[in-house]
Design a protein around this motif. Structure first.
Motif, PDB file in Angstrom:
ATOM      1  N   GLU A  99      -4.688  -2.010  14.052  1.00 55.57           N
ATOM      2  CA  GLU A  99      -5.262  -1.076  13.075  1.00 55.57           C
ATOM      3  C   GLU A  99      -6.581  -0.551  13.611  1.00 55.57           C
ATOM      4  OE1 GLU A  99      -5.849  -2.424   9.033  1.00 55.57           O
ATOM      5  OE2 GLU A  99      -3.898  -3.417   8.998  1.00 55.57           O
ATOM      6  N   TYR A 158     -12.936  -1.092  12.312  1.00 56.76           N
ATOM      7  CA  TYR A 158     -13.311   0.135  11.614  1.00 56.76           C
ATOM      8  C   TYR A 158     -14.789   0.468  11.772  1.00 56.76           C
ATOM      9  CZ  TYR A 158      -8.729  -0.274   9.486  1.00 56.76           C
ATOM     10  OH  TYR A 158      -7.373  -0.361   9.301  1.00 56.76           O
ATOM     11  N   GLU A 204      -5.459   2.058  -1.148  1.00 56.69           N
ATOM     12  CA  GLU A 204      -6.502   1.341  -0.428  1.00 56.69           C
ATOM     13  C   GLU A 204      -7.074   0.224  -1.315  1.00 56.69           C
ATOM     14  OE1 GLU A 204      -7.328   1.230   2.708  1.00 56.69           O
ATOM     15  OE2 GLU A 204      -9.138   0.070   2.379  1.00 56.69           O
ATOM     16  N   TRP A 205      -6.225  -0.704  -1.698  1.00 60.87           N
ATOM     17  CA  TRP A 205      -6.616  -1.914  -2.417  1.00 60.87           C
ATOM     18  C   TRP A 205      -7.584  -1.629  -3.571  1.00 60.87           C
ATOM     19  CZ3 TRP A 205      -2.980  -4.993  -1.188  1.00 60.87           C
ATOM     20  CH2 TRP A 205      -2.457  -4.989   0.093  1.00 60.87           C
ATOM     21  N   TRP A 222     -18.299   2.872   4.697  1.00 63.46           N
ATOM     22  CA  TRP A 222     -18.636   2.201   5.952  1.00 63.46           C
ATOM     23  C   TRP A 222     -19.325   3.165   6.901  1.00 63.46           C
ATOM     24  CZ3 TRP A 222     -12.899   0.279   6.596  1.00 63.46           C
ATOM     25  CH2 TRP A 222     -12.626  -0.639   5.585  1.00 63.46           C
ATOM     26  N   HIS A 260       0.874  -9.383   4.343  1.00 62.53           N
ATOM     27  CA  HIS A 260      -0.257  -8.439   4.397  1.00 62.53           C
ATOM     28  C   HIS A 260      -0.957  -8.464   3.030  1.00 62.53           C
ATOM     29  CE1 HIS A 260      -1.980  -4.691   6.480  1.00 62.53           C
ATOM     30  NE2 HIS A 260      -2.674  -4.830   5.368  1.00 62.53           N
ATOM     31  N   PHE A 261      -1.777  -9.448   2.830  1.00 65.43           N
ATOM     32  CA  PHE A 261      -2.646  -9.658   1.657  1.00 65.43           C
ATOM     33  C   PHE A 261      -1.952 -10.086   0.367  1.00 65.43           C
ATOM     34  CE2 PHE A 261      -6.117  -6.540   3.382  1.00 65.43           C
ATOM     35  CZ  PHE A 261      -6.531  -7.509   4.262  1.00 65.43           C
ATOM     36  N   TRP A 309      -4.431   3.079  12.012  1.00 65.59           N
ATOM     37  CA  TRP A 309      -4.357   2.908  10.556  1.00 65.59           C
ATOM     38  C   TRP A 309      -4.875   4.182   9.940  1.00 65.59           C
ATOM     39  CZ3 TRP A 309      -2.114  -0.696   7.503  1.00 65.59           C
ATOM     40  CH2 TRP A 309      -2.315  -0.533   6.129  1.00 65.59           C
ATOM     41  N   GLN A 364      -8.142  -5.361  14.786  1.00 66.89           N
ATOM     42  CA  GLN A 364      -8.278  -4.284  13.805  1.00 66.89           C
ATOM     43  C   GLN A 364      -9.771  -4.028  13.639  1.00 66.89           C
ATOM     44  OE1 GLN A 364      -4.133  -5.245  11.935  1.00 66.89           O
ATOM     45  NE2 GLN A 364      -5.701  -5.598  10.389  1.00 66.89           N
ATOM     46  N   ASN A 402      -1.579 -10.815   8.313  1.00 65.91           N
ATOM     47  CA  ASN A 402      -2.559  -9.763   8.535  1.00 65.91           C
ATOM     48  C   ASN A 402      -3.945 -10.226   8.092  1.00 65.91           C
ATOM     49  OD1 ASN A 402      -3.304  -6.790   8.927  1.00 65.91           O
ATOM     50  ND2 ASN A 402      -4.025  -7.185   6.858  1.00 65.91           N
ATOM     51  N   GLU A 403      -4.914 -10.079   8.966  1.00 62.29           N
ATOM     52  CA  GLU A 403      -6.314 -10.380   8.652  1.00 62.29           C
ATOM     53  C   GLU A 403      -6.477 -11.699   7.894  1.00 62.29           C
ATOM     54  OE1 GLU A 403      -8.326  -6.945   7.024  1.00 62.29           O
ATOM     55  OE2 GLU A 403      -8.142  -5.877   8.928  1.00 62.29           O
ATOM     56  N   PHE A 421      -6.744   7.375   4.735  1.00 60.90           N
ATOM     57  CA  PHE A 421      -6.743   6.947   6.148  1.00 60.90           C
ATOM     58  C   PHE A 421      -5.591   7.570   6.933  1.00 60.90           C
ATOM     59  CE2 PHE A 421      -9.258   3.287   4.594  1.00 60.90           C
ATOM     60  CZ  PHE A 421     -10.062   2.984   5.680  1.00 60.90           C
ATOM     61  N   GLN A 473       0.807  -1.214   0.000  1.00 58.09           N
ATOM     62  CA  GLN A 473       0.000   0.000   0.000  1.00 58.09           C
ATOM     63  C   GLN A 473       0.846   1.273   0.000  1.00 58.09           C
ATOM     64  OE1 GLN A 473      -2.615  -1.912   3.269  1.00 58.09           O
ATOM     65  NE2 GLN A 473      -3.968  -0.436   2.298  1.00 58.09           N
TER      66      GLN A 473
HETATM   67  C1  BGC Z   1      -6.286  -3.844   6.079  1.00 56.61           C
HETATM   68  C2  BGC Z   1      -5.622  -2.636   5.466  1.00 56.61           C
HETATM   69  C3  BGC Z   1      -6.676  -1.719   4.877  1.00 56.61           C
HETATM   70  C4  BGC Z   1      -7.578  -1.247   5.983  1.00 56.61           C
HETATM   71  C5  BGC Z   1      -8.678  -0.293   5.551  1.00 56.61           C
HETATM   72  C6  BGC Z   1      -7.574  -3.572   6.772  1.00 56.61           C
HETATM   73  O1  BGC Z   1      -8.503  -4.455   6.266  1.00 56.61           O
HETATM   74  O2  BGC Z   1      -5.390  -4.583   6.849  1.00 56.61           O
HETATM   75  O3  BGC Z   1      -4.706  -3.077   4.516  1.00 56.61           O
HETATM   76  O4  BGC Z   1      -6.136  -0.662   4.163  1.00 56.61           O
HETATM   77  O5  BGC Z   1      -8.194  -2.348   6.600  1.00 56.61           O
HETATM   78  O6  BGC Z   1      -9.509  -0.869   4.608  1.00 56.61           O
END
Ligand code: BGC
Length: 398
Positions: free
Chosen positions: A304, A253, A349-350, A277, A114-115, A342, A251, A157-158, A357, A19
């Motif tokens: 995060e 959000y 952002e993928w 979100w 990480h992904f 984060w 993590q 990660n995740e 962020f 990222q």
């Molecule tokens: C991930 C990050 C991503 C963030 C916000 C998490 O799912 O680890 O790579 O940028 O959330 O979407």
């Protein structure tokens, strides 16, 4: 440098290689981003924030704001670009990053996956390959020599999102706002890979965990059992698997409400962030409580938590709400040892650069970094916490 456990609460920020680094050409994401096939990712990562060359700049900004930790990932696809090749130069690069963090007084928290996957690993089926866990363990062996002075290592990660991304038509479902269940075979393989990595890392005294996406599933009255089943392959399976870990990364959000028919949209009129979100700072408290319960009391680091917004005051508001919830979990006896926001800086952002962020912005032409007011604010919260031992961010002006 204080070794954490006996050391201070960690206050920091997180990033991920793909990222921020730019030019991450050997990953499966890069292939997808640059493919002409229908269904590919539309905005490529390209140079990202050029952190591959400029990582010291964001680290220095974090440190001078008063933070004491930095989480970043090392990129498997750089270290092992071909199955038979270990790049010494790339290992040296990440060693320099670890040294830079330590020299600045930042505790490095290193994530190993990480992904993104190396292209060759993806070609073998990625986490579906019969030897996936062994291949990952082999990569962990390669990284070990550069981890001197790193105490906290996050293997994957995740993993819940990795398993979700491995399910059929995952990207299409996610783009349509749905969260498919994690692929079960892949979920088990991820646990095997994590356990294999953990035993390698522990042999050198590392404290090992993984970071799970906490989704704050909230059942409407009568939908408790449905919510429980819904959450299992999307989150709880991976928290249960952390029972023997040294720590667990949380993590969070936003939340997901579950009704009798399954997940519901956010309430009408709810504020939404740039990722679409629901603005819901209490997600962190919910996720921490769930992680603590499911893992049987693993020490927790928030690895995060943040918000995609162009309004930096809203970032401060959101984080204030999240930290107040975190303080409540600590007051209830939950062993929370750190908060890493984060993200350190705006990043890829993928699939899009739009959702910002970061505590730090960067100029897309010059890559010049500019700290946002939220960075100084978080540093002040950290300093205040170090003296008063309680998080009361509302007392700190944004
Ligand atoms: C991930 C990050 C991503 C963030 C916000 C998490 O799912 O680890 O790579 O940028 O959330 O979407």
């Amino acid at each position: 440098m204080p070794i954490h456990g006996s050391g201070p609460f960690l206050w920091g920020a997180s990033t991920a290689a793909h990222q921020t680094e730019g030019g991450n050409v050997n990953t499966d994401w890069w292939v997808n981003e640059n493919s002409a096939d229908p269904g590919h990712i539309t905005e490529p990562s390209n140079d990202a924030a050029d952190s591959y060359h400029r990582y010291k700049e964001e680290m220095a900004l974090l440190a001078s704001a008063g933070l004491n930790a930095y989480r970043f990932s090392v990129e498997w696809a750089r270290i092992q670009p071909e199955p038979g090749l270990v790049s010494r130069a790339q290992l040296d690069h990440y060693r320099r990053m670890i040294d830079a963090a330590r020299d600045l007084g930042l505790v490095p928290v290193v994530t190993l996956h990480h992904f993104t996957n190396p292209r060759w690993f993806a070609d073998r089926g990625a986490w579906r390959a019969p030897d996936a866990a062994a291949l990952f363990a082999n990569y962990v062996d390669m990284v070990m020599p550069i981890l001197d002075g790193v105490e906290l290592v996050c293997t994957i990660n995740e993993p819940n999102m990795a398993a979700i991304l491995a399910s059929e038509n995952a990207i299409e479902s996610l783009q349509a706002g749905m969260l498919p269940a994690g692929d079960q075979q892949v979920s088990h393989t991820l646990v095997d890979a994590h356990v294999a990595a953990r035993s390698i890392l522990r042999s050198a005294g590392k404290r090992v965990g993984w970071s799970v996406a906490g989704q704050a599933f909230q059942a409407e009255p009568g939908a408790e059992e449905i919510a429980k089943a819904y959450a299992y392959w999307r989150e709880d399976f991976f928290l249960d698997a952390a029972r023997d870990d040294d720590w667990l990364g949380v993590q969070a959000y936003t939340r997901t409400m579950i009704g009798p028919e399954g997940p519901r949209r956010a309430p009408v009129g709810a504020e939404r962030t740039l990722t679409g979100w629901e603005y819901y700072p209490a997600a962190l408290e919910h996720a921490v409580r769930n992680a603590w319960e499911r893992s049987g009391g693993a020490p927790i680091y928030v690895t995060e938590n943040g918000i995609a917004t162009t309004d930096d005051q809203r970032r401060i508001d959101y984080t204030t709400g999240a930290l107040e919830g975190l303080q409540r979990t600590i007051d209830d006896g939950i062993d929370v040892r750190g908060y890493l926001h984060w993200s350190a800086l705006d990043n890829y952002e993928w699939g899009s650069y739009e959702p910002t962020f970061g505590l730090i912005a960067f100029n897309k032409q010059t890559f010049e970094r500019t700290a946002k007011p939220s960075l100084a604010w978080l540093g002040a919260v950290a300093r205040d916490h170090a003296t008063r031992k309680t998080m009361a961010p509302a007392l700190i002006e944004g």
